[in-house]
Motif scaffolding. Sequence first.
Motif, mmCIF file in Angstrom:
data_model
loop_
_atom_site.group_PDB
_atom_site.id
_atom_site.type_symbol
_atom_site.label_atom_id
_atom_site.label_comp_id
_atom_site.label_asym_id
_atom_site.label_seq_id
_atom_site.Cartn_x
_atom_site.Cartn_y
_atom_site.Cartn_z
ATOM 1 N N LEU A 1 54.995 67.767 -29.365
ATOM 2 C CA LEU A 1 55.557 66.441 -29.105
ATOM 3 C C LEU A 1 54.541 65.335 -29.362
ATOM 4 N N ASP A 2 55.013 64.228 -29.970
ATOM 5 C CA ASP A 2 54.179 63.023 -30.039
ATOM 6 C C ASP A 2 54.505 62.161 -28.818
ATOM 7 N N THR A 3 53.903 60.976 -28.751
ATOM 8 C CA THR A 3 54.081 60.145 -27.552
ATOM 9 C C THR A 3 55.535 59.748 -27.340
ATOM 10 N N ALA A 4 56.218 59.345 -28.413
ATOM 11 C CA ALA A 4 57.618 58.931 -28.280
ATOM 12 C C ALA A 4 58.482 60.082 -27.773
ATOM 13 N N ALA A 5 58.253 61.285 -28.322
ATOM 14 C CA ALA A 5 59.032 62.448 -27.883
ATOM 15 C C ALA A 5 58.705 62.803 -26.440
ATOM 16 N N LEU A 6 57.437 62.634 -26.048
ATOM 17 C CA LEU A 6 57.045 62.918 -24.669
ATOM 18 C C LEU A 6 57.765 61.997 -23.706
ATOM 19 N N VAL A 7 57.765 60.702 -24.013
ATOM 20 C CA VAL A 7 58.421 59.731 -23.137
ATOM 21 C C VAL A 7 59.911 60.034 -23.025
ATOM 22 N N GLY A 8 60.509 60.482 -24.117
ATOM 23 C CA GLY A 8 61.912 60.830 -24.084
ATOM 24 C C GLY A 8 62.197 62.099 -23.304
ATOM 25 N N ALA A 9 61.200 62.975 -23.223
ATOM 26 C CA ALA A 9 61.418 64.284 -22.597
ATOM 27 C C ALA A 9 61.178 64.277 -21.094
ATOM 28 N N VAL A 10 60.267 63.412 -20.619
ATOM 29 C CA VAL A 10 59.945 63.419 -19.194
ATOM 30 C C VAL A 10 60.204 62.055 -18.597
ATOM 31 N N GLN A 11 60.345 62.024 -17.312
ATOM 32 C CA GLN A 11 60.608 60.785 -16.595
ATOM 33 C C GLN A 11 59.302 60.058 -16.366
ATOM 34 N N ARG A 12 59.261 58.777 -16.771
ATOM 35 C CA ARG A 12 58.024 58.018 -16.581
ATOM 36 C C ARG A 12 57.888 57.618 -15.112
ATOM 37 N N ARG A 13 56.685 57.736 -14.606
ATOM 38 C CA ARG A 13 56.431 57.450 -13.189
ATOM 39 C C ARG A 13 56.380 55.948 -12.936
ATOM 40 N N ALA A 14 56.977 55.529 -11.826
ATOM 41 C CA ALA A 14 56.867 54.128 -11.420
ATOM 42 C C ALA A 14 55.441 53.858 -10.952
ATOM 43 N N PRO A 15 54.882 52.682 -11.261
ATOM 44 C CA PRO A 15 53.508 52.380 -10.838
ATOM 45 C C PRO A 15 53.365 52.473 -9.327
ATOM 46 N N LEU A 16 52.175 52.887 -8.881
ATOM 47 C CA LEU A 16 51.899 52.992 -7.446
ATOM 48 C C LEU A 16 51.644 51.589 -6.911
ATOM 49 N N TYR A 17 52.646 51.044 -6.203
ATOM 50 C CA TYR A 17 52.553 49.662 -5.738
ATOM 51 C C TYR A 17 53.529 49.471 -4.601
ATOM 52 N N ASP A 18 53.027 49.199 -3.424
ATOM 53 C CA ASP A 18 53.866 48.991 -2.251
ATOM 54 C C ASP A 18 53.776 47.514 -1.883
ATOM 55 N N LYS A 19 54.877 46.799 -2.061
ATOM 56 C CA LYS A 19 54.847 45.349 -1.882
ATOM 57 C C LYS A 19 54.526 44.941 -0.452
ATOM 58 N N GLY A 20 54.691 45.831 0.499
ATOM 59 C CA GLY A 20 54.465 45.461 1.889
ATOM 60 C C GLY A 20 53.143 45.938 2.446
ATOM 61 N N ARG A 21 52.340 46.660 1.639
ATOM 62 C CA ARG A 21 51.141 47.265 2.199
ATOM 63 C C ARG A 21 49.912 46.957 1.353
ATOM 64 N N GLU A 22 48.881 47.795 1.478
ATOM 65 C CA GLU A 22 47.593 47.426 0.919
ATOM 66 C C GLU A 22 47.601 47.304 -0.595
ATOM 67 N N GLY A 23 48.398 48.151 -1.288
ATOM 68 C CA GLY A 23 48.466 48.054 -2.738
ATOM 69 C C GLY A 23 48.843 46.656 -3.186
ATOM 70 N N HIS A 24 49.739 46.039 -2.453
ATOM 71 C CA HIS A 24 50.167 44.665 -2.732
ATOM 72 C C HIS A 24 48.982 43.711 -2.620
ATOM 73 N N TYR A 25 48.262 43.771 -1.512
ATOM 74 C CA TYR A 25 47.167 42.833 -1.291
ATOM 75 C C TYR A 25 45.999 43.080 -2.241
ATOM 76 N N ASN A 26 45.775 44.333 -2.624
ATOM 77 C CA ASN A 26 44.705 44.627 -3.571
ATOM 78 C C ASN A 26 44.968 43.969 -4.921
ATOM 79 N N LEU A 27 46.223 44.051 -5.409
ATOM 80 C CA LEU A 27 46.536 43.473 -6.706
ATOM 81 C C LEU A 27 46.573 41.954 -6.649
ATOM 82 N N VAL A 28 47.044 41.399 -5.530
ATOM 83 C CA VAL A 28 46.996 39.941 -5.356
ATOM 84 C C VAL A 28 45.548 39.462 -5.413
ATOM 85 N N SER A 29 44.665 40.182 -4.710
ATOM 86 C CA SER A 29 43.247 39.819 -4.702
ATOM 87 C C SER A 29 42.653 39.916 -6.102
ATOM 88 N N ALA A 30 43.017 40.977 -6.830
ATOM 89 C CA ALA A 30 42.496 41.146 -8.192
ATOM 90 C C ALA A 30 42.966 40.013 -9.096
#
Length: 434
Positions: A224-253
């Motif tokens: 598989l190339d990249t396009a075929a890979l993306v079509g074959a597996v489910q892409r993961r949602a980014p790790l980001y919790d709007k109510g917790r520390e991940g949120h504040y870390n990205l705001v700070s960045a």
Amino acid sequence: MSNLFEAAGLEEGAPRPLADRLRPKTLDEVVGQDHLLGPKGPIGRMVAKGHLSSIILWGPPGTGKTTTARLLADKVGLHFEPMSAIFSGVADLKKVFDAARGRRAVGKGTLLFVDEIHRFNRAQQDSFLPVMEDGTVTLVGATTENPSFELNAALLSRAQVLVLNRLDDAALEKLLRRAEEHVGRKLPLDEDARASLRAMADGDGRYVLNLAEEVFEVAGDQTLDTAALVGAVQRRAPLYDKGREGHYNLVSALHKSVRGSDCDAALYWLARMLAGGEDPLYICRRMVRMAVEDIGLADPEALHQTLAAKEAYDFLGSPEGELAIAQALIYLATAPKSNAAYTAFGAAKRAAKETGSLNPPAHILNAPTRLMKDLGYGKGYVYDPDTPEGFSGQDYFPDEMEREQFYEPFERGFEREISKRLAYWAKLREEKSK
């Protein structure tokens, strides 16, 4: 027997995910956490001494928290007692503590592993304190949330917080090679697709092995190339919790990238926040704060740009309106920076608090009644526009207060012009005071 497969004598043949089959059997096999498990790391030193203190393992999903706890119990000779804070309550804790006391009576210690320990409320967390202090249990808690926000101070004072790293590219690649060795064939991906697979895992070792297992099953004999890979597996949602520390870390960045005039980094963090589902209007509010806090009068247009971006987003919606936000962000990042107004207002607030309720000088008070005129209200006031320079040079501070300079503009951006004006007025004030 702990489950139906073991009862039937089928444990070895039971269906198990690849990630579980490849779970490390020794601490040396845990990847990406050498700073903790190596000879000079805190856990490595404990293991060398044969004595384990209570610890809180803090890190993202799939970084080895549960595995590390289980292997530690084996290494130092403790009974491993796992429980999840999601499914347990006070009654469950009492049973675990009683069992641990029974083992202790016959000379066997207990490592109590509590997954998602931050889910326990304050009273439940307090119940750990006496059994930790008297040695009934050695607590190993696991959490994905910042312990300083989620755990009692009393609990934190009795346990060392150890931070597990998000798995880097090299650690994820090591896991993929183990998967290939276990399965007995190469992962059917070209080099770019293999790199994309690691990126999809987002630092999660369990997830990268789950993805690899899925690829082995769906690819068959083809590579598989990249396009075929993306079509074959489910892409993961980014790790980001709007109510917790991940949120504040990205705001700070985001904020610090703008403050540091790093336009490209600011755009990256903006994209990360939007991809994680952050409310664009929240980002606009933060950008307004950046405009007044970090740029101020060095470029007064910065505030107009951010407010215009908010209006454009309201008008266009997503995704087109996000371009207006990005444009304003570029303006903020490339604008001259000054916190002079921010600092000046802070100093003025401190002075106001220290000086209390001093009255304004009488000459700048209005006198709408005869009594007020007789008391001197407005007496001696000079109307600045009527003077040749448009500046009277009068003092507007309270009579009991020495004149102070709160605002000190920088020699950058529009504040250069403001600095010239202030210097001119200071010179006139000095001349008129003579």
